[in-house]
Design a protein around this motif. Structure first.
Motif, PDB file in Angstrom:
ATOM      1  N   ASN A 196      16.095  13.320 142.263  1.00  0.00           N
ATOM      2  CA  ASN A 196      16.158  14.665 141.706  1.00  0.00           C
ATOM      3  C   ASN A 196      17.609  15.124 141.723  1.00  0.00           C
ATOM      4  OD1 ASN A 196      16.078  17.535 141.338  1.00  0.00           O
ATOM      5  ND2 ASN A 196      13.937  17.551 141.972  1.00  0.00           N
ATOM      6  N   GLU A 197      18.162  15.371 140.537  1.00  0.00           N
ATOM      7  CA  GLU A 197      19.531  15.841 140.428  1.00  0.00           C
ATOM      8  C   GLU A 197      19.541  17.197 139.741  1.00  0.00           C
ATOM      9  OE1 GLU A 197      21.876  12.888 138.517  1.00  0.00           O
ATOM     10  OE2 GLU A 197      21.674  11.431 140.131  1.00  0.00           O
ATOM     11  N   GLN A 198      19.673  18.226 140.557  1.00  0.00           N
ATOM     12  CA  GLN A 198      19.733  19.597 140.054  1.00  0.00           C
ATOM     13  C   GLN A 198      18.521  19.958 139.193  1.00  0.00           C
ATOM     14  OE1 GLN A 198      22.438  21.493 141.223  1.00  0.00           O
ATOM     15  NE2 GLN A 198      22.721  19.614 142.388  1.00  0.00           N
ATOM     16  N   GLY A 199      17.332  19.482 139.617  1.00  0.00           N
ATOM     17  CA  GLY A 199      16.100  19.818 138.911  1.00  0.00           C
ATOM     18  C   GLY A 199      15.694  18.845 137.830  1.00  0.00           C
ATOM     19  N   LYS A 200      16.549  17.878 137.512  1.00  0.00           N
ATOM     20  CA  LYS A 200      16.168  16.821 136.580  1.00  0.00           C
ATOM     21  C   LYS A 200      15.710  15.614 137.393  1.00  0.00           C
ATOM     22  CE  LYS A 200      17.796  13.576 133.100  1.00  0.00           C
ATOM     23  NZ  LYS A 200      18.955  13.019 132.345  1.00  0.00           N
ATOM     24  N   VAL A 201      14.432  15.254 137.237  1.00  0.00           N
ATOM     25  CA  VAL A 201      13.865  14.149 138.010  1.00  0.00           C
ATOM     26  C   VAL A 201      13.833  12.891 137.153  1.00  0.00           C
ATOM     27  CG1 VAL A 201      11.903  13.347 139.384  1.00  0.00           C
ATOM     28  CG2 VAL A 201      12.452  15.796 139.291  1.00  0.00           C
ATOM     29  N   SER A 202      14.469  11.832 137.621  1.00  0.00           N
ATOM     30  CA  SER A 202      14.468  10.538 136.946  1.00  0.00           C
ATOM     31  C   SER A 202      13.578   9.583 137.725  1.00  0.00           C
ATOM     32  CB  SER A 202      15.885   9.971 136.851  1.00  0.00           C
ATOM     33  OG  SER A 202      16.731  10.830 136.121  1.00  0.00           O
ATOM     34  N   VAL A 203      12.667   8.927 137.026  1.00  0.00           N
ATOM     35  CA  VAL A 203      11.679   8.065 137.665  1.00  0.00           C
ATOM     36  C   VAL A 203      11.811   6.647 137.102  1.00  0.00           C
ATOM     37  CG1 VAL A 203       9.237   7.741 138.219  1.00  0.00           C
ATOM     38  CG2 VAL A 203      10.133  10.054 137.799  1.00  0.00           C
ATOM     39  N   GLY A 204      12.010   5.676 137.984  1.00  0.00           N
ATOM     40  CA  GLY A 204      12.038   4.278 137.570  1.00  0.00           C
ATOM     41  C   GLY A 204      10.630   3.703 137.611  1.00  0.00           C
ATOM     42  N   ILE A 205      10.175   3.158 136.497  1.00  0.00           N
ATOM     43  CA  ILE A 205       8.785   2.705 136.370  1.00  0.00           C
ATOM     44  C   ILE A 205       8.745   1.241 135.963  1.00  0.00           C
ATOM     45  CG2 ILE A 205       6.654   2.997 135.032  1.00  0.00           C
ATOM     46  CD1 ILE A 205       7.289   5.968 134.851  1.00  0.00           C
ATOM     47  N   LYS A 206       7.871   0.497 136.605  1.00  0.00           N
ATOM     48  CA  LYS A 206       7.684  -0.924 136.301  1.00  0.00           C
ATOM     49  C   LYS A 206       6.333  -1.131 135.634  1.00  0.00           C
ATOM     50  CE  LYS A 206       7.104  -5.434 138.573  1.00  0.00           C
ATOM     51  NZ  LYS A 206       7.049  -6.130 139.883  1.00  0.00           N
ATOM     52  N   PHE A 207       6.338  -1.828 134.485  1.00  0.00           N
ATOM     53  CA  PHE A 207       5.095  -2.190 133.824  1.00  0.00           C
ATOM     54  C   PHE A 207       4.526  -3.463 134.465  1.00  0.00           C
ATOM     55  CE2 PHE A 207       7.188  -0.249 129.868  1.00  0.00           C
ATOM     56  CZ  PHE A 207       6.654   0.998 130.136  1.00  0.00           C
ATOM     57  N   PHE A 208       3.222  -3.625 134.343  1.00  0.00           N
ATOM     58  CA  PHE A 208       2.611  -4.858 134.821  1.00  0.00           C
ATOM     59  C   PHE A 208       2.821  -5.963 133.786  1.00  0.00           C
ATOM     60  CE2 PHE A 208       0.119  -1.495 136.990  1.00  0.00           C
ATOM     61  CZ  PHE A 208       0.474  -1.818 138.291  1.00  0.00           C
ATOM     62  N   ASP A 209       2.864  -7.214 134.256  1.00  0.00           N
ATOM     63  CA  ASP A 209       3.191  -8.347 133.392  1.00  0.00           C
ATOM     64  C   ASP A 209       2.191  -8.507 132.248  1.00  0.00           C
ATOM     65  OD1 ASP A 209       5.359  -8.880 134.986  1.00  0.00           O
ATOM     66  OD2 ASP A 209       4.332 -10.393 136.203  1.00  0.00           O
TER      67      ASP A 209
END
Length: 228
Positions: A196-209
């Motif tokens: 969370n950077e100053q209210g902007k949330v960045s989410v790293g997401i992994k897809f299944f194979d």
């Protein structure tokens, strides 16, 4: 997320960040301490100004945040491959008035290492992530935002939060997308990290194979999988 530490050589870069970007600061003398502090500003070749960490006790960092101490600073910039930047500096000055700031000497060099094995394509695709809840009324929690980048293996999701403490825990989720060609797509995935950077949330997401929905989505977005 795969971290490349040997295959990709470090390269020297310039410092180019916006105020508010959070840096991870490591100090090893007289004790090892790691803190996260936001960037206030900088002048190229001269100094970098950071916000003094908030603490319930003023004395918490008095022994380590002193002039002359060596610091290792790290920060992450998202992009096609995602990169971790790091530099070594020393504390030039600690201000007490009008605010508590940490002033670092401008680093001689800044190194970068790629975080992702597979390239991602930058997008601005409206989407949401959803967590199914099997208790109560059975309704899921949905967060609306955008997919900022995507590949066959995962994506970067971003949304605006009401405060700077909201994060997304590591867990299984569904990435929900509405596309004119494919209709509603609900892709099972897994949260790897968030910040969370100053209210902007960045989410790293992994897809299944081998998820055919991901392959179809990339095709309809005119993304050549052979280039990833």
């Amino acid at each position: 997320m795969t971290v490349l530490t040997q295959q990709v050589p470090a390269v020297s870069y310039g410092f180019d960040l916006q105020p508010g970007k959070v840096l991870d600061i490591e100090i090893n003398h007289p004790v090892k301490v790691r803190i996260k502090v936001p960037l206030i500003g900088y002048e190229i070749g001269k100094y970098i100004i950071l916000k003094y960490p908030v603490s319930s006790r003023i004395s918490d960092y008095q022994d380590v945040l002193v002039e002359g101490n060596v610091v290792i600073a790290r920060y992450i910039l998202e992009g096609e491959r995602g990169e971790c930047y790091a530099f070594r500096s020393t504390i030039k000055h600690i201000t007490k008035y009008p605010e508590n700031f940490i002033i670092l000497h401008y680093p001689e060099k800044i190194e970068s290492r790629q975080l992702r094995l597979q390239q991602r394509i930058t997008t601005h695709l409206p989407a949401s992530i959803m967590v199914d809840i099997e208790v109560g009324d059975g309704k899921g929690v949905r967060l609306n935002g955008i997919i900022a980048d995507i590949s066959i293996q995962g994506c970067g999701f971003a949304f605006k939060a009401d405060n700077t403490k909201i994060m997304v825990n590591k867990r299984d989720v569904f990435v929900c997308i509405h596309h004119p060609s494919t209709g509603d797509v609900k892709i099972p995935a897994q949260v790897c990290n968030s910040r969370n950077e100053q209210g902007k949330v960045s989410v790293g997401i992994k897809f299944f194979d081998d998820d055919e929905q991901v392959k179809n989505l990339l095709e309809h977005l005119f993304i050549d999988q052979n280039m990833l």
